[in-house]
Design an enzyme around this catalytic site. Structure first.
Site, PDB file in Angstrom:
ATOM      1  N   ASP A  49     -73.212 -34.555 -18.389  1.00 12.78           N
ATOM      2  CA  ASP A  49     -71.916 -34.362 -19.036  1.00 12.78           C
ATOM      3  C   ASP A  49     -71.328 -33.031 -18.592  1.00 12.78           C
ATOM      4  O   ASP A  49     -72.009 -32.208 -17.972  1.00 12.78           O
ATOM      5  CB  ASP A  49     -72.038 -34.422 -20.571  1.00 12.78           C
ATOM      6  CG  ASP A  49     -73.183 -33.584 -21.090  1.00 12.78           C
ATOM      7  OD1 ASP A  49     -73.359 -32.449 -20.591  1.00 12.78           O
ATOM      8  OD2 ASP A  49     -73.912 -34.046 -21.981  1.00 12.78           O
ATOM      9  N   ASP A  51     -68.987 -29.738 -19.892  1.00 11.67           N
ATOM     10  CA  ASP A  51     -68.410 -28.989 -21.003  1.00 11.67           C
ATOM     11  C   ASP A  51     -67.428 -27.961 -20.459  1.00 11.67           C
ATOM     12  O   ASP A  51     -67.677 -27.319 -19.428  1.00 11.67           O
ATOM     13  CB  ASP A  51     -69.499 -28.277 -21.803  1.00 11.67           C
ATOM     14  CG  ASP A  51     -70.444 -29.252 -22.496  1.00 11.67           C
ATOM     15  OD1 ASP A  51     -70.017 -30.398 -22.730  1.00 11.67           O
ATOM     16  OD2 ASP A  51     -71.589 -28.870 -22.796  1.00 11.67           O
ATOM     17  N   ASP A 143     -76.849 -19.087 -25.260  1.00 15.53           N
ATOM     18  CA  ASP A 143     -78.267 -18.951 -25.578  1.00 15.53           C
ATOM     19  C   ASP A 143     -79.113 -18.463 -24.401  1.00 15.53           C
ATOM     20  O   ASP A 143     -79.782 -17.437 -24.477  1.00 15.53           O
ATOM     21  CB  ASP A 143     -78.818 -20.261 -26.153  1.00 15.53           C
ATOM     22  CG  ASP A 143     -78.449 -21.491 -25.338  1.00 15.53           C
ATOM     23  OD1 ASP A 143     -77.917 -21.333 -24.214  1.00 15.53           O
ATOM     24  OD2 ASP A 143     -78.690 -22.614 -25.814  1.00 15.53           O
TER      25      ASP A 143
END
Length: 443
Positions: A49, A51, A143
């Site tokens: 995917d 983002d 992160d």
């Protein structure tokens, strides 16, 4: 990094993601591909995917796209829907801090605004995080270092804020910032560290790895529904076996599956071998583009706790095997859903698989043919086969019998059932004809 340095081409990017970025740029906003898709392209993998991140607010994004829906409470996101593909668009996240009394008095200060839009619980976990900022702040809030790389279609550059390319070259999973603080903000990051290490064949940097065992219990504060989604990513990525072993290494099995922790004494025990065999088979199916169901995996993870609970109920309550098994299955699932929510569509299939383990040994008469027509026969048989391969003995013989029976023609099936009946009962003794009783002589 310039285009010549990173080698990413627009041909590597989803056309729908390009549309989103072009429209955002055309409206005067910044936009970038970010995170896993940039990392995967740089590593030569095909992203699942794409983002996008931007300085437009969620409401501004929604104003630009009719096919947009806003989701999320913890952090507001925009989903741009293109048929089956969804492009997730996030606004740059900023830092947040608790305001002091002067900030509160100011009313409209940045810190006062942060108090309204960001919130932490007693453990330091972020429960609301709608603080918007700059791309530099957003990178610091990411992160892992390899997830803080941003690709722009405006100038075809990649911005690497945290040494992500170096992490890829060293094959290290490394958190941005203080690991203990970051884990407390979101304990799921511990699971993500393990998942990335297993998926990308990387090691976890010592600074990132050290706090995990100490903070593993924080996962019990995560909503069970979210943990269900996270465990699907852990075990249905094609690297489930490696992931499970790493979860065990870092003490993350107990907060996720407290009922199976006592069974995992070492890698040679039958319980561990059974789980690893199921995960290995699941990995093979995923990597060969075959279907898998979470129900089978959860049925395997909880099988030995179910067996033990059933035996305890029989011993302590005097229940028969059938009733004890049914009660135990309900209790085991209920206890697990306190940590990881298992949707009913999967827990129902789990019960079917378990019940078939009770029914498959009963093959006489028409039962064998009836079991073949059971909607979950294949799953129940596959489960039995793995149990047989691990435990051997009569269980393996039973699995091999079903392997032959389901593929045999009608004549051979009848012969197998006749042979089974003879072997179970032995030769039938011939009935002796009773002689009629002698009539007493007439008086």
């Amino acid at each position: 990094m310039t285009r010549g340095e990173h080698g990413i081409s627009r041909e590597d990017v989803s056309p729908n993601a390009l549309k989103v970025m072009y429209r955002l740029n055309g409206a005067g906003f910044e936009s970038y591909l970010v995170g896993g898709c940039v990392r995967d392209i740089l590593m030569g993998h095909e992203p699942k995917d794409f983002d996008v991140v931007t300085n437009a607010t969620p409401e501004q994004i929604k104003g630009l796209f009719r096919n947009c829906r806003l989701i999320g409470r913890r952090f507001r996101l925009a989903h741009i829907v293109f048929g089956r593909e969804i492009i997730e668009v996030a606004t740059f996240r900023g830092h947040h801090s608790e305001p002091d009394s002067n900030d509160e008095a100011a009313g409209d200060s940045k810190a006062a605004k942060a108090k309204v839009t960001a919130k932490q619980d007693a453990h330091g976990q972020l429960v609301r995080d709608n603080v918007f900022g700059t791309i530099e702040e957003d990178a610091e809030r990411r992160d892992f270092t390899f997830n803080a790389m941003y690709y722009s279609v405006a100038d075809f550059t990649v911005k690497d804020f945290a040494g992500g390319l170096e992490a890829i070259e060293k094959r290290e999973v490394r958190l941005i910032g203080d690991p203990e603080v970051r884990y407390r903000e979101d304990p799921v990051r511990m699971l993500r560290a393990v998942r990335f290490a297993a998926k990308l064949s990387m090691s976890i940097h010592p600074d990132t790895a050290t706090p995990i065992k100490k903070l593993a219990s924080l996962l019990t504060n995560i909503p069970p529904a979210r943990l269900f989604e996270e465990t699907l990513k852990l075990f249905l990525s094609g690297k489930g076996e490696a992931t499970f072993l790493m979860l065990r290494e870092y003490g993350l099995i107990a907060p996720l599956f407290p009922q199976i922790e006592p069974f995992l004494a070492d890698e040679s025990c039958r319980e561990m071998q059974f789980i690893l065999k199921v995960l290995r088979n699941t990995d093979d199916r995923i990597n060969n583009d075959q279907r898998v169901t979470p129900a089978f995996l959860y049925a395997a993870l909880l099988w030995y706790p179910l067996e033990e609970k059933s035996q305890i109920l029989q011993a302590e309550s005097g229940l028969n095997a059938h009733d004890a098994f049914n009660i135990a299955s309900g209790e085991v699932i209920a206890k697990q859903t306190q940590r990881i929510m298992i949707p009913k569509r999967f827990s129902t299939v789990m019960r079917d698989i378990w019940i078939l383990q009770q029914r498959l040994p009963k093959r006489f008469g028409r039962r064998a043919f009836q079991l073949l027509t059971h909607p979950k026969f294949r799953a129940g048989y596959d489960f039995l086969l793995v149990r047989g391969q691990i435990e051997g003995g009569e269980l393996l013989e039973l699995a091999q019998w079903w392997t032959q029976f389901q593929h045999a023609d009608a004549t051979k099936q009848k012969g197998m059932l006749n042979a089974l009946r003879k072997s179970e009962n032995g030769p039938r003794p011939r009935k002796r004809k009773r002689r009629p009783a002698k009539r007493p002589p007439d008086a």
